[in-house]
Write a protein that holds these residues in place. Structure first.
Motif, short mmCIF file in Angstrom:
data_model
loop_
_atom_site.label_atom_id
_atom_site.label_comp_id
_atom_site.label_asym_id
_atom_site.label_seq_id
_atom_site.Cartn_x
_atom_site.Cartn_y
_atom_site.Cartn_z
N LYS A 23 0.84 -1.21 0.00
CA LYS A 23 0.00 0.00 0.00
C LYS A 23 0.87 1.26 0.00
O LYS A 23 0.50 2.27 -0.59
CB LYS A 23 -0.96 -0.01 1.20
N GLU A 24 2.04 1.17 0.62
CA GLU A 24 2.94 2.34 0.60
C GLU A 24 3.41 2.64 -0.83
O GLU A 24 3.63 3.78 -1.18
CB GLU A 24 4.16 2.08 1.51
N VAL A 25 3.50 1.58 -1.63
CA VAL A 25 3.94 1.78 -3.02
C VAL A 25 2.79 2.25 -3.89
O VAL A 25 2.93 3.21 -4.65
CB VAL A 25 4.53 0.46 -3.60
N ILE A 26 1.62 1.62 -3.77
CA ILE A 26 0.54 1.91 -4.73
C ILE A 26 -0.43 3.00 -4.25
O ILE A 26 -1.28 3.45 -5.01
CB ILE A 26 -0.24 0.63 -5.14
N GLY A 27 -0.30 3.39 -3.00
CA GLY A 27 -1.11 4.50 -2.49
C GLY A 27 -2.59 4.20 -2.52
O GLY A 27 -3.04 3.18 -2.02
N GLU A 28 -3.35 5.09 -3.17
CA GLU A 28 -4.81 4.98 -3.17
C GLU A 28 -5.33 3.92 -4.15
O GLU A 28 -6.51 3.58 -4.13
CB GLU A 28 -5.44 6.33 -3.56
N LEU A 29 -4.47 3.41 -5.01
CA LEU A 29 -4.94 2.40 -5.98
C LEU A 29 -5.38 1.14 -5.22
O LEU A 29 -4.77 0.77 -4.22
CB LEU A 29 -3.84 2.07 -6.99
N PRO A 30 -6.47 0.49 -5.67
CA PRO A 30 -7.01 -0.63 -4.91
C PRO A 30 -6.16 -1.90 -4.93
O PRO A 30 -5.62 -2.28 -5.97
CB PRO A 30 -8.38 -0.88 -5.55
N VAL A 38 -8.72 -10.80 8.96
CA VAL A 38 -9.61 -9.75 8.44
C VAL A 38 -9.46 -8.47 9.25
O VAL A 38 -9.42 -7.37 8.70
CB VAL A 38 -11.08 -10.25 8.44
N LYS A 39 -9.34 -8.63 10.56
CA LYS A 39 -9.20 -7.46 11.43
C LYS A 39 -7.93 -6.67 11.08
O LYS A 39 -7.96 -5.45 10.96
CB LYS A 39 -9.10 -7.95 12.88
N ARG A 40 -6.85 -7.39 10.87
CA ARG A 40 -5.57 -6.71 10.69
C ARG A 40 -5.24 -6.39 9.23
O ARG A 40 -4.63 -5.35 8.94
CB ARG A 40 -4.44 -7.54 11.31
N VAL A 41 -5.64 -7.26 8.32
CA VAL A 41 -5.30 -7.03 6.90
C VAL A 41 -6.51 -6.44 6.16
O VAL A 41 -6.37 -5.55 5.33
CB VAL A 41 -4.82 -8.33 6.23
N GLY A 42 -7.70 -6.93 6.50
CA GLY A 42 -8.93 -6.47 5.82
C GLY A 42 -9.18 -5.00 6.01
O GLY A 42 -9.85 -4.36 5.19
N SER A 43 -8.62 -4.44 7.07
CA SER A 43 -8.82 -3.01 7.33
C SER A 43 -7.87 -2.16 6.49
O SER A 43 -8.05 -0.96 6.37
CB SER A 43 -8.58 -2.74 8.82
N MET A 44 -6.88 -2.80 5.91
CA MET A 44 -5.84 -2.05 5.20
C MET A 44 -5.96 -2.17 3.67
O MET A 44 -5.46 -1.35 2.93
CB MET A 44 -4.51 -2.69 5.62
N VAL A 45 -6.64 -3.24 3.23
CA VAL A 45 -6.73 -3.49 1.79
C VAL A 45 -8.13 -3.15 1.28
O VAL A 45 -9.02 -2.81 2.06
CB VAL A 45 -6.38 -4.96 1.45
N ASP A 46 -8.31 -3.26 -0.03
CA ASP A 46 -9.57 -2.84 -0.64
C ASP A 46 -10.45 -4.02 -1.04
O ASP A 46 -11.64 -3.85 -1.27
CB ASP A 46 -9.25 -1.99 -1.86
N GLY A 47 -9.85 -5.20 -1.13
CA GLY A 47 -10.63 -6.37 -1.50
C GLY A 47 -10.00 -7.64 -0.97
O GLY A 47 -8.78 -7.68 -0.74
N ILE A 48 -10.83 -8.66 -0.75
CA ILE A 48 -10.31 -9.99 -0.38
C ILE A 48 -10.90 -10.99 -1.36
O ILE A 48 -12.12 -11.01 -1.58
CB ILE A 48 -10.67 -10.38 1.07
N SER A 49 -10.03 -11.79 -1.96
CA SER A 49 -10.47 -12.80 -2.91
C SER A 49 -10.28 -14.18 -2.29
O SER A 49 -9.21 -14.50 -1.78
CB SER A 49 -9.64 -12.69 -4.20
N ALA A 50 -11.34 -14.98 -2.32
CA ALA A 50 -11.27 -16.34 -1.74
C ALA A 50 -12.10 -17.27 -2.63
O ALA A 50 -13.21 -16.92 -2.99
CB ALA A 50 -11.81 -16.34 -0.32
N ILE A 51 -11.55 -18.41 -2.98
CA ILE A 51 -10.34 -19.01 -2.48
C ILE A 51 -9.39 -19.37 -3.62
O ILE A 51 -9.80 -19.36 -4.79
CB ILE A 51 -10.64 -20.33 -1.67
#
Ligand SMILES: Cc1cc2nc3c(=O)[nH]c(=O)nc-3n(C[C@H](O)[C@H](O)[C@H](O)COP(=O)(O)O)c2cc1C
Length: 355
Positions: free
Chosen positions: A219-226, A244-257
Motif C-alpha cells: 500500500k505504501e507503493v501503490i497509495g490509493e490504488l485498490p 480480516v481485522k488486521r489485513v482487511g482493514s488495510m486493503v480494498d478487496g479480499i479474494s477467496a479461495i
C-alpha cells in the motif's frame, strides 16, 4: 458439455504460451455488450461483476480473448519480479472426486488422469511461473491501453521465496513487483497471499503478522490504488477473524479461495505429477465450490461485524450461471471462474443472458 479448453492441458505451458488460446477464445470476434456498465468496482463501472481469476490467462493474448468474449474483470496470471520456470508437464490433470472435496477427503489421496469430465474438477501444478518482467510489463501495458469501458484488467503478483530466510528481501520483492505493475499502467492490483512464505513451510496468508507487514508495504507503493489480497480456505475461524481485522482493514478487496491441496496419485497409486515437491497439489473446479461459498459468507459476516468496507471476490467451482448467483447470494461483490471458464469459454455470455 465440456468444450475445447482455451488452455490445452495436453500441451506444455510453453506451447500454450506460443500457440494459445484455443477453441472459442482462439476465434476472432468481440461479443457485443448489452446496455450500460452499471456494476461498481473500485470506482469503475463494469458490464458485469464476473471474470477470470489469476491463472489460466497466461499472457496478453489469453487476457484479450477473455475480454473479447465478455469476461469483464480479468487477471493476468500472477507475475514475479524475475523470470521463473514452470514445473514440467503435465500441469493440469482431471481428478476424481465424488461430491464435495471436504477437508477430510483432501487429507487422503486423489486419483488423477487425463479423462476430463463433468462435473469438472482438476489439479493445477505450475509452480507460478513468470515471464521476464521486460516481457510482462509491455504485454500488460498493451492490454491496458486497449482496455474498453466497462472492463478491467487486474495485475496479479506475488513475492518470490528464495529459501534463504531473508525476510526483508522477500518483503522488498513485493514492493518491487507492485512498482513494476504500476509502471505498466495497472490500476487494480491483486497480491497472492496463498503462496509460500519465506522461512516457513506454510502459506503466507496463515502468517497474519507477515501478511499485515506485506500488505502495508504494498500500500505504501501503490497509495490509493485498490489492492485485493487472495487467500486460501481458513479452517480456523479465529485465524480468519484476526486476518480480516488486521489485513482487511488495510486493503480494498479480499479474494477467496485459491485451491485446496491434496495428495495426487495416478491409477497405479504412484505420484501423478513428476518431480520433487509435487506429491501434493492444488485442486480446483466443481468440488471446491462449497469452500469458496463458505469463505464468502464468513468474509461478509466479518465485514459487517468489524465495520469494514472491503470488496469480496468469490472464486472456486463456478461452472454454471447458477453457481454465479449462488456466490452473489452468499455475499460476493464479484465472482470469478478459472476451471469452469476454461471448459466453457461462453460462461460470461451465459451469465449475461440471465443477469
Ligand atoms: C490453470 C490454473 C492456473 C492457476 N494459476 C494461478 C496463479 O498463477 N495464481 C493464483 O493466485 N491462482 C492461480 N490459480 C487458482 C485460481 O485463481 C482459482 O483461485 C482456483 O482455481 C479456484 O477457482 P476455480 O475452481 O474456478 O478454478 C490457477 C488455477 C488454474 C485452473
Amino acid at each position: 458439455m465440456l468444450q475445447t479448453p482455451f488452455y490445452d492441458p495436453e500441451k506444455s505451458y510453453e506451447e500454450n504460451l506460443a500457440e494459445g488460446p484455443f477453441g472459442y477464445f482462439g476465434e476472432a470476434g468481440v461479443t457485443p455488450q448489452k446496455g450500460e456498465p452499471t456494476y461498481e468496482f473500485f470506482g469503475h463501472k463494469m458490464y458485469s461483476p464476473f471474470g477470470i481469476p489469476a491463472g489460466p490467462l497466461i499472457n496478453g493474448k489469453f487476457v484479450q480473448a477473455a475480454l473479447d468474449k465478455g469476461f469483464d474483470i480479468v487477471i493476468y496470471k500472477t507475475v514475479r519480479t524475475r523470470k521463473y520456470p514452470c514445473h514440467p508437464w503435465p500441469n493440469v490433470l482431471s481428478v476424481d472426486v465424488t461430491g464435495d472435496l471436504t477437508l477430510e477427503k483432501a487429507s487422503g489421496k486423489l486419483v488423477a488422469n487425463h479423462a476430463f469430465h463433468e462435473p469438472i474438477s482438476i489439479t493445477n501444478s505450475f509452480g507460478v511461473p513468470s515471464p521476464d518482467p521486460e516481457f510482462w510489463k509491455e504485454d500488460i501495458a498493451n492490454l491496458i491501453k486497449a482496455q474498453r469501458p466497462g472492463q478491467v484488467v487486474i495485475g496479479g503478483f506475488q513475492g518470490t521465496k528464495m529459501g534463504d530466510g531473508d525476510v526483508e528481501a522477500y518483503i522488498e520483492d513485493y514492493r518491487v513487483a507492485a512498482r513494476m505493475l504500476m509502471e505498466a499502467g495497472v490500476k487494480v492490483f491483486e497480491v497472492n497471499f496463498s503462496c509460500p512464505n519465506e522461512g516457513t513451510a506454510n502459506l503466507l496468508c496463515f502468517d497474519i503478522a507477515r501478511s499485515e507487514t506485506i500488505a502495508k508495504a504494498i500500500k505504501e507503493v501503490i497509495g490509493e490504488l485498490p489492492l485485493i489480497v487472495k487467500v486460501a480456505y481458513y479452517q480456523d475461524s479465529d485465524a480468519l477473524r484476526e486476518f480480516v481485522k488486521r489485513v482487511g482493514s488495510m486493503v480494498d478487496g479480499i479474494s477467496a479461495i485459491n485451491t485446496i491441496a491434496a495428495e495426487i496419485i495416478d491409477e497405479k497409486g504412484e505420484q501423478a505429477l513428476p518431480g520433487e515437491g509435487r506429491s501434493r497439489s492444488g485442486v480446483c473446479g466443481y468440488s471446491i465450490k462449497w469452500a469458496g461459498v463458505d469463505m464468502v459468507k464468513r468474509l461478509k459476516a466479518l465485514r459487517e461485524e468489524l465495520g469494514l468496507t472491503y470488496t469480496i471476490v468469490g472464486v472456486g467451482g463456478v461452472t454454471t450461471p447458477e453457481d454465479f448467483f449462488e456466490y452473489r447470494a452468499a455475499g460476493a461483490d464479484v465472482v470469478m471462474s478459472a476451471t469452469g471458464a476454461m471448459w466453457n469459454p461462453h460462461l460470461a455470455e451465459d451469465i449475461k443472458h440471465v443477469l
